[in-house]
Design a protein around this motif. Structure first.
Motif, PDB file in Angstrom:
ATOM      1  N   VAL A 199      45.934  42.464 -23.793  1.00 20.81           N
ATOM      2  CA  VAL A 199      45.172  41.430 -24.554  1.00 20.81           C
ATOM      3  C   VAL A 199      43.778  41.090 -24.423  1.00 20.81           C
ATOM      4  O   VAL A 199      43.054  41.048 -25.645  1.00 20.81           O
ATOM      5  N   VAL A 200      43.086  41.338 -23.200  1.00 19.50           N
ATOM      6  CA  VAL A 200      41.721  40.963 -23.088  1.00 19.50           C
ATOM      7  C   VAL A 200      40.909  42.224 -23.693  1.00 19.50           C
ATOM      8  O   VAL A 200      39.790  41.828 -24.375  1.00 19.50           O
ATOM      9  N   SER A 201      41.222  43.197 -23.648  1.00 16.17           N
ATOM     10  CA  SER A 201      40.661  44.330 -24.319  1.00 16.17           C
ATOM     11  C   SER A 201      40.585  44.325 -25.871  1.00 16.17           C
ATOM     12  O   SER A 201      39.876  45.034 -26.480  1.00 16.17           O
ATOM     13  N   ILE A 202      41.144  43.358 -26.379  1.00 18.39           N
ATOM     14  CA  ILE A 202      41.205  43.126 -28.059  1.00 18.39           C
ATOM     15  C   ILE A 202      39.619  42.818 -28.199  1.00 18.39           C
ATOM     16  O   ILE A 202      39.166  43.403 -29.218  1.00 18.39           O
ATOM     17  N   SER A 203      38.883  42.342 -27.299  1.00 14.31           N
ATOM     18  CA  SER A 203      37.422  41.838 -27.561  1.00 14.31           C
ATOM     19  C   SER A 203      36.649  43.103 -27.561  1.00 14.31           C
ATOM     20  O   SER A 203      35.991  43.083 -28.480  1.00 14.31           O
ATOM     21  N   PHE A 204      36.860  43.777 -26.700  1.00 12.96           N
ATOM     22  CA  PHE A 204      36.233  45.207 -26.921  1.00 12.96           C
ATOM     23  C   PHE A 204      36.328  45.939 -27.972  1.00 12.96           C
ATOM     24  O   PHE A 204      35.720  46.680 -28.573  1.00 12.96           O
ATOM     25  N   ALA A 205      37.785  45.974 -28.571  1.00 14.93           N
ATOM     26  CA  ALA A 205      37.931  46.859 -29.576  1.00 14.93           C
ATOM     27  C   ALA A 205      37.619  46.199 -30.989  1.00 14.93           C
ATOM     28  O   ALA A 205      37.151  46.907 -31.721  1.00 14.93           O
ATOM     29  N   ALA A 206      37.510  44.605 -30.973  1.00 15.40           N
ATOM     30  CA  ALA A 206      37.105  44.347 -32.196  1.00 15.40           C
ATOM     31  C   ALA A 206      35.424  44.397 -32.059  1.00 15.40           C
ATOM     32  O   ALA A 206      34.911  44.819 -33.207  1.00 15.40           O
ATOM     33  N   GLN A 207      34.602  44.508 -31.032  1.00 17.58           N
ATOM     34  CA  GLN A 207      33.294  44.817 -31.126  1.00 17.58           C
ATOM     35  C   GLN A 207      33.013  46.015 -31.221  1.00 17.58           C
ATOM     36  O   GLN A 207      32.035  46.584 -32.063  1.00 17.58           O
ATOM     37  N   THR A 208      33.746  47.013 -30.868  1.00 15.54           N
ATOM     38  CA  THR A 208      33.538  48.401 -31.273  1.00 15.54           C
ATOM     39  C   THR A 208      33.820  48.680 -32.739  1.00 15.54           C
ATOM     40  O   THR A 208      33.235  49.431 -33.305  1.00 15.54           O
ATOM     41  N   VAL A 209      34.738  48.056 -33.451  1.00 13.74           N
ATOM     42  CA  VAL A 209      35.082  48.225 -34.781  1.00 13.74           C
ATOM     43  C   VAL A 209      33.665  47.854 -35.584  1.00 13.74           C
ATOM     44  O   VAL A 209      33.073  48.547 -36.376  1.00 13.74           O
ATOM     45  N   HIS A 210      33.019  46.608 -35.027  1.00 12.69           N
ATOM     46  CA  HIS A 210      31.713  46.089 -35.674  1.00 12.69           C
ATOM     47  C   HIS A 210      30.750  47.218 -35.643  1.00 12.69           C
ATOM     48  O   HIS A 210      30.037  47.579 -36.452  1.00 12.69           O
ATOM     49  N   SER A 211      30.764  47.736 -34.348  1.00 10.29           N
ATOM     50  CA  SER A 211      29.674  48.779 -34.034  1.00 10.29           C
ATOM     51  C   SER A 211      29.728  49.878 -34.800  1.00 10.29           C
ATOM     52  O   SER A 211      28.719  50.534 -35.524  1.00 10.29           O
ATOM     53  N   VAL A 212      31.043  50.385 -34.960  1.00 10.66           N
ATOM     54  CA  VAL A 212      31.236  51.764 -35.574  1.00 10.66           C
ATOM     55  C   VAL A 212      30.794  51.529 -37.250  1.00 10.66           C
ATOM     56  O   VAL A 212      30.160  52.407 -37.655  1.00 10.66           O
ATOM     57  N   LYS A 213      31.347  50.327 -37.747  1.00  8.42           N
ATOM     58  CA  LYS A 213      30.918  50.339 -39.136  1.00  8.42           C
ATOM     59  C   LYS A 213      29.450  49.994 -39.267  1.00  8.42           C
ATOM     60  O   LYS A 213      28.959  50.776 -40.247  1.00  8.42           O
ATOM     61  N   ASN A 214      28.720  49.367 -38.399  1.00  7.35           N
ATOM     62  CA  ASN A 214      27.340  48.933 -38.485  1.00  7.35           C
ATOM     63  C   ASN A 214      26.499  50.229 -38.293  1.00  7.35           C
ATOM     64  O   ASN A 214      25.333  50.402 -38.996  1.00  7.35           O
ATOM     65  N   GLU A 215      26.718  51.013 -37.432  1.00  7.30           N
ATOM     66  CA  GLU A 215      26.142  52.339 -36.897  1.00  7.30           C
ATOM     67  C   GLU A 215      26.454  53.616 -37.671  1.00  7.30           C
ATOM     68  O   GLU A 215      25.828  54.596 -37.992  1.00  7.30           O
ATOM     69  N   LEU A 216      27.618  53.689 -37.806  1.00 11.48           N
ATOM     70  CA  LEU A 216      28.185  55.026 -38.562  1.00 11.48           C
ATOM     71  C   LEU A 216      28.799  54.772 -40.014  1.00 11.48           C
ATOM     72  O   LEU A 216      28.926  55.718 -40.658  1.00 11.48           O
TER      73      LEU A 216
END
Length: 307
Positions: A199-216
């Protein structure tokens, strides 16, 4: 709300558009069927299941697509190649939606997706997935079969934070990244699953989504439902209504960070998740249309369907 700095890629998988700036296309929702302990399955090894119930579930998800404007993909799960092939043939006969070829066993996935190619379903089939453990023979087989679409599962115990997950995708210190692996396998439609562990790792996954789209700029999303369905405390101490609220809420967290798709868990939850996601997609689109002049590219976007 916000927009991404990088130009965004948009894939068309059998008519389902995935990717783009926030507000351009609605979130694609992915429901799982024939998953572990799914009550409609009577024999997981042979792929024996209640066809009437399975058809009703698939029809209900398609109904939610029509009502909300959120497209769908079917996550087809199977323990063996025999089961997965039977599952694929059935799903393809009931719905026109694209589907994930999903098994924990690589050999089963490969045999099943080979079957999908042979029966003319390659445009609808999405391999699930290529990850850090994918071997050369697996990548070579995908290339030989002409597979166009695949998930990339971005997970390693050594790279739990978003920065580390980006390195897994891009590669570092001379090591090949997952994107390069997928491209060598001939994958054109790369979908990045940022991996949820608990459950708590949802925050990491959500931030990674943003980073992937923003950078790649690649389409990205994840499956927060995996954590919610395994969350014992919410089931023990709260009502079934609370569980459903948390399941939908977990998806919305990722959508607010820019997710293009979400694996929302058991297909039975379609009636809870689709309206909630459609509401948030509509709010995002309304704001970005006014603020950044980004208009919905889909004529059936939730902004026009449910408001």
């Amino acid at each position: 709300m916000f927009i991404f700095e990088k130009e965004q890629k948009v894939w068309d998988i059998n008519g389902v558009k995935i990717g783009g700036q926030l507000g351009s296309y609605p979130t694609v929702l992915i429901g799982s069927i024939f998953y572990d302990k799914h009550k409609i399955v009577s024999n997981r090894q042979k792929g024996i299941f209640d066809k009437e119930q399975a058809e009703a579930l698939l029809n209900k998800q398609d109904e939610m697509v029509d009502k909300t404007g959120n497209p769908c993909i079917v996550d087809i799960v199977g323990d063996t190649a025999e089961a997965l092939i039977k599952h694929i043939d059935f799903v393809a006969s009931v719905t026109e939606a694209p589907f994930l070829v999903d098994s924990t066993i690589a050999a089963a996935r490969l045999e099943a997706i080979k079957h999908a190619v042979e029966v003319g379903l390659v445009d609808r089939a999405i391999y699930n997935s290529i990850d850090v453990h994918s071997k050369e023979d697996e990548l070579n087989t995908l290339k030989e079969l002409g597979i166009k679409s695949s998930m990339l599962l971005v997970f390693s115990p050594k790279a739990l934070m978003p920065e580390g997950r980006l390195e897994l995708l891009k590669g570092s210190s001379g090591e090949e990244g997952l994107i390069q692996k997928a491209q060598r396998a001939g994958i054109q439609n790369i979908l990045i699953d940022t991996a949820v562990l608990d459950v708590v790792s949802i925050s990491f996954a959500a931030q990674t989504v943003h980073s992937v789209k923003n950078e790649l700029g690649f389409p990205a999303g994840c499956g927060p439902s995996n954590a919610i369905t395994a969350w014992k405390k919410i089931k023990k101490d709260f009502s079934p209504t609370s569980y459903k609220a948390c399941l939908s809420g977990s998806v919305l967290v990722t959508v607010m960070m820019g997710a293009d798709f979400a694996l929302y868990g058991p297909i039975e939850e379609a009636e809870s998740v689709f309206p909630a996601c459609a509401m948030v997609d509509g709010l995002i689109s309304y704001y970005n249309k006014r603020k950044y002049k980004i208009r919905p590219e889909s004529p059936t976007h939730p902004l026009t369907k449910i408001f």
